[in-house]
Design a protein around this motif. Structure first.
Motif, PDB file in Angstrom:
ATOM      1  N   ASP A 233       0.757  -1.320   0.011  1.00  0.00           N
ATOM      2  CA  ASP A 233       0.077   0.066  -0.009  1.00  0.00           C
ATOM      3  C   ASP A 233       0.971   1.119  -0.071  1.00  0.00           C
ATOM      4  OD1 ASP A 233       0.500   0.346   3.129  1.00  0.00           O
ATOM      5  OD2 ASP A 233      -0.182  -1.691   2.670  1.00  0.00           O
ATOM      6  N   GLY A 234       2.263   1.030   0.278  1.00  0.00           N
ATOM      7  CA  GLY A 234       3.053   2.318   0.118  1.00  0.00           C
ATOM      8  C   GLY A 234       4.277   1.583   0.003  1.00  0.00           C
ATOM      9  N   ALA A 235       5.259   2.674   0.269  1.00  0.00           N
ATOM     10  CA  ALA A 235       7.040   2.167   0.381  1.00  0.00           C
ATOM     11  C   ALA A 235       7.940   3.684   0.501  1.00  0.00           C
ATOM     12  CB  ALA A 235       7.340   1.715  -1.100  1.00  0.00           C
ATOM     13  N   PRO A 236       8.760   3.405   1.336  1.00  0.00           N
ATOM     14  CA  PRO A 236       9.645   4.615   1.391  1.00  0.00           C
ATOM     15  C   PRO A 236      10.387   4.932  -0.212  1.00  0.00           C
ATOM     16  CG  PRO A 236      10.733   2.409   2.579  1.00  0.00           C
ATOM     17  CD  PRO A 236       9.123   2.169   1.934  1.00  0.00           C
ATOM     18  N   ALA A 237      10.536   6.158   0.078  1.00  0.00           N
ATOM     19  CA  ALA A 237      11.029   6.621  -1.561  1.00  0.00           C
ATOM     20  C   ALA A 237      12.090   7.432  -1.202  1.00  0.00           C
ATOM     21  CB  ALA A 237      10.042   7.174  -2.173  1.00  0.00           C
ATOM     22  N   ARG A 238      13.126   7.342  -2.409  1.00  0.00           N
ATOM     23  CA  ARG A 238      14.293   8.347  -2.466  1.00  0.00           C
ATOM     24  C   ARG A 238      13.549   9.502  -3.346  1.00  0.00           C
ATOM     25  NH1 ARG A 238      19.818   7.845  -1.650  1.00  0.00           N
ATOM     26  NH2 ARG A 238      20.426  10.239  -1.241  1.00  0.00           N
ATOM     27  N   VAL A 239      13.359  10.606  -3.244  1.00  0.00           N
ATOM     28  CA  VAL A 239      12.620  11.771  -3.944  1.00  0.00           C
ATOM     29  C   VAL A 239      13.760  12.751  -4.069  1.00  0.00           C
ATOM     30  CG1 VAL A 239      11.007  13.354  -4.040  1.00  0.00           C
ATOM     31  CG2 VAL A 239      10.715  11.195  -2.862  1.00  0.00           C
TER      32      VAL A 239
END
Length: 246
Positions: A233-239
């Motif tokens: 339902d989601g995930a940590p991200a590099r932005v």
């Protein structure tokens, strides 16, 4: 959990919003990291536990270093997929890459603690949104990280979320832990209306995006790179973001 009839049975996702994006100008300048470093002290919604990061093998006692990570996927800088609130919506690994990368704008909108961002706040901002844009909102919450005031963040009104859907944005990034009302202001029967409004029509949500102020008032190119977690339902991200110059 939710009052909407479709949400009560985990259904109601209406598909990716369609748009005819305008061609963007070439990006220029260095990439800027818009991500909170992941550590046990990473900013998070207080209802979630901090991540556990443990060195399970270590030099010199062992021939290599190995780190184990355990965490809720909705803390730190992360991306929500429609599956977060719609059981019939796509999970994170089913989100097309084109929904996570592209051009858009950064708007700096200073709001008091517990303030609401309304359509009028968005309407007066520039550069103007174009169909298919990514929008990053900076409300100045970074100054309250590590204090009790962090939990008193500003929020989007439902009308503002509807305004963004009408403008055909494909992703909304915020510096708050959630675009919803702060936990202590939520009334009985609270049903996460901002998440429902955005995700229902395929507008992705990125939370706790940071360090965007240097791009405020500009068009920019963005990379939202969540971990490709199957069924999540989601995930940590590099932005990452960098300015676009005409």
């Amino acid at each position: 959990m939710c009052d909407h009839p479709e949400s009560a049975v985990g259904a109601g996702w209406r598909g990716w919003n369609a748009y005819a994006a305008s061609p963007s100008s070439p990006a220029a300048g260095d990439w800027i990291d818009l991500t909170w470093p992941l550590s046990p002290t990473v900013p998070r919604l207080s209802s979630f536990p901090p991540p556990r990061i443990e060195r399970i093998m270590a030099i010199p006692e062992q021939p290599l270093n190995v780190t184990e990570l355990s965490m809720v996927v909705h803390i730190g800088t992360h991306v929500d997929s429609p599956r977060h609130f719609f059981g019939d919506g796509p999970a994170l690994d089913e989100v097309p890459l084109e929904r996570l990368i592209g051009s858009g704008v950064v708007w700096q909108i200073e709001k008091p603690l517990e303030g609401l961002l309304e359509p009028d706040d968005l309407e007066r901002m520039s550069p103007r949104l174009e169909p298919g844009d990514i929008l990053v909102l900076d409300t100045g919450l970074v100054r309250h990280v590590g204090t009790p005031e962090y939990d008193r963040h500003a929020a989007l009104s439902v009308a503002a979320a509807e305004w963004l859907v009408e403008r055909q944005v494909k992703l909304v990034g915020v510096d708050m832990p959630t675009p919803e009302l702060p936990l202590h202001l939520r009334p009985p029967g609270f049903d996460w209306p901002v998440h429902h409004t955005l995700l229902r029509d395929g507008v992705l949500i990125a939370e706790q995006v940071t360090n965007a102020r240097s791009l405020a008032g500009q068009r920019a190119e963005f990379l939202f790179l969540p971990l490709n977690i199957v069924g999540s339902d989601g995930a940590p991200a590099r932005v990452l973001g960098r300015p676009i110059h005409d």
